[in-house]
Design an enzyme around this catalytic site. Sequence first.
Site, mmCIF file in Angstrom:
data_model
loop_
_atom_site.group_PDB
_atom_site.id
_atom_site.type_symbol
_atom_site.label_atom_id
_atom_site.label_comp_id
_atom_site.label_asym_id
_atom_site.label_seq_id
_atom_site.Cartn_x
_atom_site.Cartn_y
_atom_site.Cartn_z
ATOM 1 C CE LYS A 22 9.044 -11.867 10.844
ATOM 2 N NZ LYS A 22 8.980 -10.439 11.160
ATOM 3 C CG ASN A 23 7.398 -13.742 14.878
ATOM 4 O OD1 ASN A 23 8.268 -13.323 14.119
ATOM 5 N ND2 ASN A 23 6.530 -12.939 15.459
ATOM 6 C CB CYS A 117 11.401 -3.437 12.946
ATOM 7 S SG CYS A 117 10.331 -3.906 11.580
ATOM 8 N NE ARG A 122 14.086 -5.924 17.984
ATOM 9 C CZ ARG A 122 13.367 -6.332 16.945
ATOM 10 N NH1 ARG A 122 12.403 -7.200 17.117
ATOM 11 N NH2 ARG A 122 13.622 -5.895 15.737
ATOM 12 C CG ASP A 306 4.888 -8.493 17.222
ATOM 13 O OD1 ASP A 306 5.619 -7.493 17.315
ATOM 14 O OD2 ASP A 306 5.324 -9.629 16.956
ATOM 15 N NE ARG A 398 11.619 -7.517 8.465
ATOM 16 C CZ ARG A 398 11.307 -7.283 9.748
ATOM 17 N NH1 ARG A 398 10.696 -6.167 10.090
ATOM 18 N NH2 ARG A 398 11.627 -8.158 10.669
#
Length: 419
Positions: A22-23, A117, A122, A306, A398
């Site tokens: 995903k990233n 999230c 951030r 993560d 997600r």
Amino acid sequence: MEKIIVEGGNKLRGEVNVSLAKNSVLPIIVASILNPNDIVIKNAPMLEDVVVLTDLLSGMNCNIESTVNGDLKINTSNLAEVNLNSELIRKMRASFLIMGPMLSRFGRCRISMPGGCNIGSRPIDLHLKGFKLLGAEIETEHGYVEAKGKKLIGNRIYLDFPSVGATENILMAAVLAEGTTIIENAAEEPEIWDLANFLNSMGAKIHGAGVGKITIEGVDSLKGVEYKPIYDRVEAGTFMVAAAITNSKITINGANEDHLRPTIEKLKECGVKFENLGENKILVDGTGVKSPVDIKTLPYPGFPTDMQAQMMALLAVTKGSSIITETVFENRFMHVAELVRMGANIKIDGRTAIIEGVGSLTGCDVKATDLRAGAAMILAGLVAQGKTEISDLYHIDRGYVDIEEKFRGLGANIYRVDK
């Protein structure tokens, strides 16, 4: 409201296929803005975040098509410089990555502050610092950020912190800039290398991605390409922890040992065994006695934030005392309260969690407080006595494709219901 129900006690066995990252996929989709030619992203995982991002681009008059074999075809030749959909932007922090390529292609981008999230601050200041050094003017007002710069000029940019998002955004902005850009103290995550590799395959000239200092020589244009992103190291790591927490032995297809080194080494310290079977296939032997470990999350190649929640679920049922220190995000212990509801013995002191392993957990109603916390709830449910009901699944969706089906394929008693 949908829930995932997990009935604990089953051993896992067999093989599981990990989806693409995903990233990596999200910034690669955004990078297509730089190129008006046809782009095909092979085997793109259609996660909720991917859907949100493709909807955002579709609203900007991009042509996006998901093929029957799972590829994502993108053409941005008719991309319109419009006011971006604020609702979609606020759904996902990665949407802010649109600013770099939009600024590079159109000389302007106005975007609302991003969402995602709620795991801590951030800030986007490093992104904006990079754009300013490339020659853009920045204005912020009423929850919006606007960047203007008719022609970006390469420059030397030092990041105060190796931010993944800032590295990606500045990297994309610099691809079409005039001259040479050097990003120092850049993020080193494998997804940074993957984005640079994708851009290079389109004709960009990027060197040093993944080693902390990236050099970008600006080019005039890019060409169309087909590209397959890397595998999702966090999903692979989640299944590795699943083998450990259930005392099981499973094979993971789509596990790059180099990308997973920080997670693998910490699991080895805990007592888990690994065998590299080649071609991104790893046998994980989670049987046997586990030992407590201490973890400190750090930017790559340190232990990934993560994977912190998933490891906490494992250590909650590992005899002895373990300590987890979270240095990346200040609000990433929201899953602690949920684990405690299940019987875990965890105390929080600032950014440190002290975990005293307990003999067993008890299933109950819990929430996925964020994406990785949701995965931790599933892992805890796999070994809890009785039934665990997990709500707020939009967080899990997600970042994980068909997670309950994948666990069910390994023998877990897990299913999704609409309650």
